[in-house]
Design an enzyme around this catalytic site. Structure first.
Site, short mmCIF file in Angstrom:
data_model
loop_
_atom_site.label_atom_id
_atom_site.label_comp_id
_atom_site.label_asym_id
_atom_site.label_seq_id
_atom_site.Cartn_x
_atom_site.Cartn_y
_atom_site.Cartn_z
N LYS A 1 47.93 43.38 34.12
CA LYS A 1 47.26 43.61 35.56
C LYS A 1 48.24 42.96 36.52
CE LYS A 1 44.01 44.83 38.60
NZ LYS A 1 43.04 45.71 37.79
N GLY A 49 46.70 52.10 39.47
CA GLY A 49 46.40 51.46 40.55
C GLY A 49 45.45 50.51 40.72
N ASP A 50 45.31 49.33 41.66
CA ASP A 50 43.99 48.67 42.66
C ASP A 50 43.92 49.02 43.87
OD1 ASP A 50 42.52 47.18 40.63
OD2 ASP A 50 42.71 46.23 41.67
N SER A 77 42.08 56.39 32.41
CA SER A 77 43.16 56.18 32.33
C SER A 77 43.90 56.50 31.23
CB SER A 77 43.83 55.27 33.06
OG SER A 77 44.01 54.86 34.65
P1 NDP Z 1 40.84 50.70 47.41
O1 NDP Z 1 42.39 49.34 48.21
O2 NDP Z 1 41.06 51.93 47.51
O3 NDP Z 1 39.72 49.96 48.48
C1 NDP Z 1 39.42 48.06 48.61
C2 NDP Z 1 37.90 48.10 49.75
O4 NDP Z 1 38.31 47.34 49.51
C3 NDP Z 1 38.49 49.07 51.32
O5 NDP Z 1 37.25 49.13 52.19
C4 NDP Z 1 39.28 46.76 51.48
O6 NDP Z 1 38.74 47.06 53.27
C5 NDP Z 1 37.51 46.43 51.16
N1 NDP Z 1 38.35 45.25 51.16
C6 NDP Z 1 39.24 44.99 49.73
N2 NDP Z 1 39.36 43.67 50.10
C7 NDP Z 1 38.56 43.20 51.09
C8 NDP Z 1 37.43 41.66 51.39
N3 NDP Z 1 38.28 40.97 51.14
N4 NDP Z 1 36.84 41.69 52.69
C9 NDP Z 1 36.30 42.64 51.97
N5 NDP Z 1 36.33 44.02 52.05
C10 NDP Z 1 37.89 43.79 51.67
O7 NDP Z 1 40.82 49.67 46.41
P2 NDP Z 1 39.70 50.81 44.91
O8 NDP Z 1 38.67 50.98 45.47
O9 NDP Z 1 40.62 51.02 44.45
O10 NDP Z 1 39.12 48.77 44.85
C11 NDP Z 1 37.70 48.30 44.74
C12 NDP Z 1 37.70 47.13 43.49
O11 NDP Z 1 37.73 48.20 42.24
C13 NDP Z 1 38.41 46.10 43.63
O12 NDP Z 1 38.09 45.03 42.91
C14 NDP Z 1 39.09 46.78 42.11
O13 NDP Z 1 39.90 45.30 41.13
C15 NDP Z 1 38.09 47.21 41.94
N6 NDP Z 1 38.67 47.95 40.24
C16 NDP Z 1 39.12 49.53 40.80
C17 NDP Z 1 39.27 50.82 40.02
C18 NDP Z 1 40.00 51.76 40.35
O14 NDP Z 1 40.03 52.74 39.97
N7 NDP Z 1 40.69 51.90 41.69
C19 NDP Z 1 38.95 50.21 38.32
C20 NDP Z 1 38.22 49.49 37.97
C21 NDP Z 1 37.86 48.48 39.33
P3 NDP Z 1 40.64 47.14 53.88
O15 NDP Z 1 40.36 48.12 54.34
O16 NDP Z 1 40.40 46.65 55.29
O17 NDP Z 1 41.64 45.66 53.22
#
Ligand code: NDP
Length: 444
Positions: free
Chosen positions: A126, A165-166, A376
Site C-alpha cells: 500500500k 487507486g484508493d 486488478s
Molecule cells: P474515494 O476517494 O473515491 O471516496 C471516498 C469517500 O469517503 C468520499 O465520499 C469521501 O468524502 C469519504 N471520506 C473519506 N474520508 C472520510 C472521513 N474521514 N470521514 C467521512 N468520509 C470520508 O475512495 P474509495 O471509494 O476508493 O475508497 C473508500 C474506502 O474503500 C477506503 O477505505 C478504501 O481503502 C476502500 N477500498 C477501496 C477500493 C477501491 O477499489 N477503490 C478497494 C478496496 C477498499 P470526501 O470527498 O469528503 O473526502
C-alpha cells in the site's frame, strides 16, 4: 507466554506510535490463534509471525510540486512493500491529508490477507501521500502525480509491485502516474491497475469493489434464505466504492437510503437517485450536500454519519473507524441485521464487539471489498497476455471470486470452531496460504 502474546508485546513497545497498525495486527493475531497453536513449533522455527508483522520494505520520499500560483509545496510519499510471499506487491495508493506510516502499515498488512483470499497470485502493499487532491486544479494534480512517480518508478514494475487507486486516487490520478512511469522507463507495461480502457485498463475494474461488495451481501443473504429485494440499505461515502455499491444494490432491488461525504449525510427516503450522485461526484467533483438542489424531498444531515437511520443492512464505504461503538448501537437498536464492509476497517474494535454481542452478521472489509483487488489482478493478467476481456466476462469472474471468498471464509471459521465468525474465518483462510508460501521459501 504464548507465541502470539510475545509478538504483541514486542510490537506494542516498538510501534507504540502506530495505533492503526497495532490494532490491525492484534485483530489478525487473535483470530489466527487456533491455527498458530496447532502449528506452533513449525511457525516458531520459521519465525513466521516475526516476519509476518515486519514489512519487507518501506520507502519514504519527498514530493515537491508547484501550484498554479507558482508556489512550491512539499508532501511526503510512501510505498510499503509488506509481503511478497504469494506474488508481486499489490495494493492501492491513497492521497489524503491523514496518510501516515501507521495507516499505510495497517492497510498494507490487511492487504496481505485480502489478496490471499482472492485466490490470485498477489502479495500485499500500500502507499500514498499526505497530499490532498480536493480543490486542486487538474494541472496541480498532474504536477503532483508526476513528481510522486519521479521517485516511485524505481521501486515498482509489472512483476515487482503494482499499485492501484484508493481514497483520492481515481482514474485521473492513475492516468497521470502511468504517463510519467512510461516516460521515465520507456515501458508500456501493467505497472498500475485501474487504468483507462484506452491504455490497458480492464472493463469492470471501476465497478469491481462496489459490485463485489454487493455480490458478497447477496451470498450472505442467500445462505440465510434471504434476498436483497426490498431491503433498506445505508451506504456511507460517495466515492468509487459507494457509487457502484449503490448501483448494484439498486439493480438487485434494494432500497438505498443514504450516502455521505466527510461533511455530512444525504438521507433520501424515496431511495438515493444515483444519476444525481454521479453528476455531483464524478462529473463536477462537488460536495454531496448539492444533492438537495436537485432532490428537494431529501434531507441533509450536516456533520452526521448515516448510522442513526433505521435499516436492514449497513454498508460502510468511506473510511476507517467510521462506525464507532455508539454508531453500532444505533444500528442495532434501529433493526440493522447485517454489516458488510466496503471500506477498509470502517468498524472500530468496540463496534465489532457490539455486533458480536448482538448477533449481527458481520463481514470484514478484507473479504467483502476484495473484488477491487481481484479485478486488478485480472487486469494484470490481461496486460501480460495482451488481451482484453469483455465486461460480462470480467463481471462473471468477479462474481465467482466473491462467492469463493464467502465459502473459504465460512469453512475456515467452521473448521476452527468459530462458525459464523467471518472475521476469524477471513483471517485464518488468508493467513494459512501466506504462511505456507513463506515456509516453502525459507528464511527471507
Ligand atoms: P474515494 O476517494 O473515491 O471516496 C471516498 C469517500 O469517503 C468520499 O465520499 C469521501 O468524502 C469519504 N471520506 C473519506 N474520508 C472520510 C472521513 N474521514 N470521514 C467521512 N468520509 C470520508 O475512495 P474509495 O471509494 O476508493 O475508497 C473508500 C474506502 O474503500 C477506503 O477505505 C478504501 O481503502 C476502500 N477500498 C477501496 C477500493 C477501491 O477499489 N477503490 C478497494 C478496496 C477498499 P470526501 O470527498 O469528503 O473526502
Amino acid at each position: 507466554m504464548s507465541y502470539i502474546q510475545e509478538i504483541n508485546d514486542v510490537l506494542s513497545h516498538k510501534y507504540a506510535s502506530e495505533p492503526e497498525f497495532l490494532r490491525a495486527v492484534r485483530e489478525v493475531l487473535s483470530s489466527i490463534e487456533p491455527v498458530v497453536s496447532a502449528n506452533e513449533d513449525k511457525y516458531r522455527q520459521n519465525a513466521i509471525l516475526e516476519r509476518l508483522v515486519e514489512p519487507e520494505r518501506i520507502i519514504v520520499f519527498r514530493v515537491p510540486w508547484i501550484d498554479d500560483k507558482g508556489q512550491v509545496h512539499v508532501n511526503r510519499g510512501y510505498r510499503i512493500q509488506f509481503n511478497s510471499a504469494i506474488g508481486p506487491y499489490k495494493g492501492g495508493l491513497r492521497f489524503h491529508p491523514s496518510v501516515n506510516i501507521s495507516i499505510l502499515k495497517f492497510l498494507s498488512f490487511e492487504q496481505i490477507f485480502k489478496n490471499s483470499l482472492t485466490g490470485l497470485p498477489i502479495g500485499g502493499g500500500k502507499g500514498g501521500s499526505d497530499f490532498d487532491p480536493h480543490g486542486k486544479s487538474d494541472r496541480e494534480v498532474m504536477a503532483f502525480c508526476q513528481s510522486f512517480m519521479n521517485e516511485l518508478y524505481k521501486y515498482v514494475g509489472a512483476d515487482e509491485d503494482v499499485p492501484a487507486g484508493d481514497i483520492g486516487v481515481g482514474a485521473r490520478e492513475i492516468g497521470y502516474l502511468f504517463g510519467q512511469y512510461k516516460r521515465l522507463k520507456n515501458l508500456h507495461e501493467g505497472v498500475l491497475t485501474g487504468k483507462g480502457i484506452s491504455y490497458g485498463g480492464s472493463l469492470a475494474r471501476t465497478e469491481a469493489t462496489g459490485y463485489g461488495l454487493i455480490y458478497m451481501v447477496n451470498e450472505i443473504l442467500s445462505h440465510n434464505n434471504d434476498t436483497l429485494a426490498g431491503k433498506r440499505v445505508l451506504v456511507s461515502g460517495s466515492g468509487n466504492v459507494a457509487i457502484f455499491a449503490i448501483e448494484k444494490a439498486q439493480q438487485m432491488g434494494a432500497q438505498v437510503l443514504t450516502c455521505s461525504d466527510s461533511n455530512g449525510t444525504i438521507y433520501d427516503p424515496d431511495g438515493i437517485k444515483l444519476d444525481v450522485v454521479k453528476k455531483i461526484k464524478l462529473e463536477r467533483r462537488g460536495r454531496i450536500s448539492e444533492y438537495l438542489k436537485e432532490v428537494s424531498t431529501a434531507e441533509y444531515h450536516e456533520g452526521e454519519r448515516p448510522w442513526n437511520i433505521p435499516c436492514d443492512i449497513a454498508l460502510p464505504c468511506a473510511t476507517q473507524n467510521e462506525i464507532e461503538e455508539k454508531d453500532a448501537l444505533n444500528l442495532i437498536n434501529n433493526g440493522c441485521r447485517y454489516v458488510v464492509e466496503g471500506a477498509n476497517m470502517p468498524s472500530s474494535y468496540e463496534a465489532i464487539h457490539e455486533y458480536r454481542r448482538n448477533g449481527i452478521i458481520f463481514m470484514p472489509g478484507k473479504a467483502s471489498n476484495a473484488g477491487g483487488v481481484a479485478v486488478s489482478a485480472l487486469e494484470m493478467a490481461q496486460n501480460s497476455r495482451r488481451v482484453s476481456w469483455t465486461f460480462e466476462e470480467v463481471d462473471k469472474m468477479l462474481h465467482r471470486i466473491m462467492a469463493d471468498i464467502y465459502s473459504k471464509v465460512s469453512s475456515a471459521a467452521e473448521k476452527y470452531g468459530c462458525e459464523g465468525d467471518f472475521m476469524a474465518g477471513a483471517n485464518i483462510a488468508g493467513f494459512e496460504k501466506v504462511a505456507e508460501a513463506m515456509m516453502a521459501q525459507g528464511i527471507v
